[in-house]
Design an enzyme around this catalytic site. Structure first.
Site, PDB file in Angstrom:
ATOM      1  N   LYS A 121       3.668 -77.595  58.852  1.00  0.00           N
ATOM      2  CA  LYS A 121       3.088 -76.337  58.383  1.00  0.00           C
ATOM      3  C   LYS A 121       1.578 -76.340  58.576  1.00  0.00           C
ATOM      4  CE  LYS A 121       1.423 -75.427  54.511  1.00  0.00           C
ATOM      5  NZ  LYS A 121       1.092 -75.309  53.077  1.00  0.00           N
ATOM      6  N   ASP A 139       5.172 -71.321  54.922  1.00  0.00           N
ATOM      7  CA  ASP A 139       4.772 -71.766  53.592  1.00  0.00           C
ATOM      8  C   ASP A 139       5.750 -71.184  52.570  1.00  0.00           C
ATOM      9  OD1 ASP A 139       4.137 -69.084  53.386  1.00  0.00           O
ATOM     10  OD2 ASP A 139       2.107 -69.411  52.622  1.00  0.00           O
TER      11      ASP A 139
END
Length: 215
Positions: A121, A139
């Site tokens: 991420k 996220d």
């Protein structure tokens, strides 16, 4: 589950609602964005920006982070969750940047993911926002929105969410879709008390319809 046609409707609505969606972590270069994104894990962007406003005055290069004792860096980010572990990772990645990458953040996601504390991420956020590489970071907001809408199953991993959205979204829209889904999740489809009654996607949203029926 959503169809691809329905997903395209979602993309249009995201664009209409948040045409100016952008990365809200304040930064001036790839290194600052890397540090800010690492700090943002399990923490709000608002708090991170508050801390980095002073942090980035004191520390501007990997050498700066290595020039102080770990305890001093911990004190500088103490208000952020997991500050001890994050301090350790910041110093470790600073050392690796100097030893392996000439002190510069590599623009390649796989190379960036070799840095301590940098997962997929974080790397996706940095390559897309700092280097313009098409990527879609998942996220908590992106994952929540995708699963509530029925784009993904509740049991899917973040990687499953990333891959599904990328398959159904034009590559040139990956980064902007990431930002628009974050804004949608942060300001509209909130974790607590999502604004289902006024949602333009209510007719498509399995979770929204369930919530409305329960009222």
């Amino acid at each position: 589950m959503l169809t691809k046609t329905q997903w395209n409707i979602c993309l249009q609505k995201f664009e209409e609602m948040f045409p100016e969606a952008h990365c809200e972590l304040v930064h001036k270069n790839p290194f600052e964005l890397l540090i800010a994104t690492l700090l943002s894990a399990q923490c709000t962007d608002v708090l991170v920006n508050r801390v980095t406003a002073e942090l980035f005055k004191k520390y501007q290069t990997p050498e700066d982070y290595l020039a102080v004792p770990i305890e001093e860096l911990q004190d500088d980010i103490r208000s952020i969750g997991l500050f001890r572990n994050k301090s350790k990772n910041i110093q470790a990645l600073s050392l690796q940047l100097l030893e392996e990458f000439g002190g510069e953040v590599p623009p390649n996601r796989d190379e960036m993911m070799t840095l301590p504390g940098v997962g997929r991420k974080t790397a996706n956020v940095v390559v897309s926002n700092a280097f313009g590489v098409p990527a879609l970071a998942v996220d908590t907001h992106v994952e929540r929105v995708a699963k509530r809408l029925g784009m993904n199953r509740w049991k899917d991993r973040p990687l499953d969410v990333e891959e599904k959205i990328m398959r159904w979204t034009p590559m040139e829209k990956w980064t902007q879709t990431h930002h628009q889904m974050i804004f949608f999740g942060r300001y509209h489809c909130k974790a607590q008390n999502p604004n289902c009654p006024e949602c333009p996607l209510l007719d498509l949203c399995r979770e929204g319809q369930k919530r409305m029926k329960a009222k």
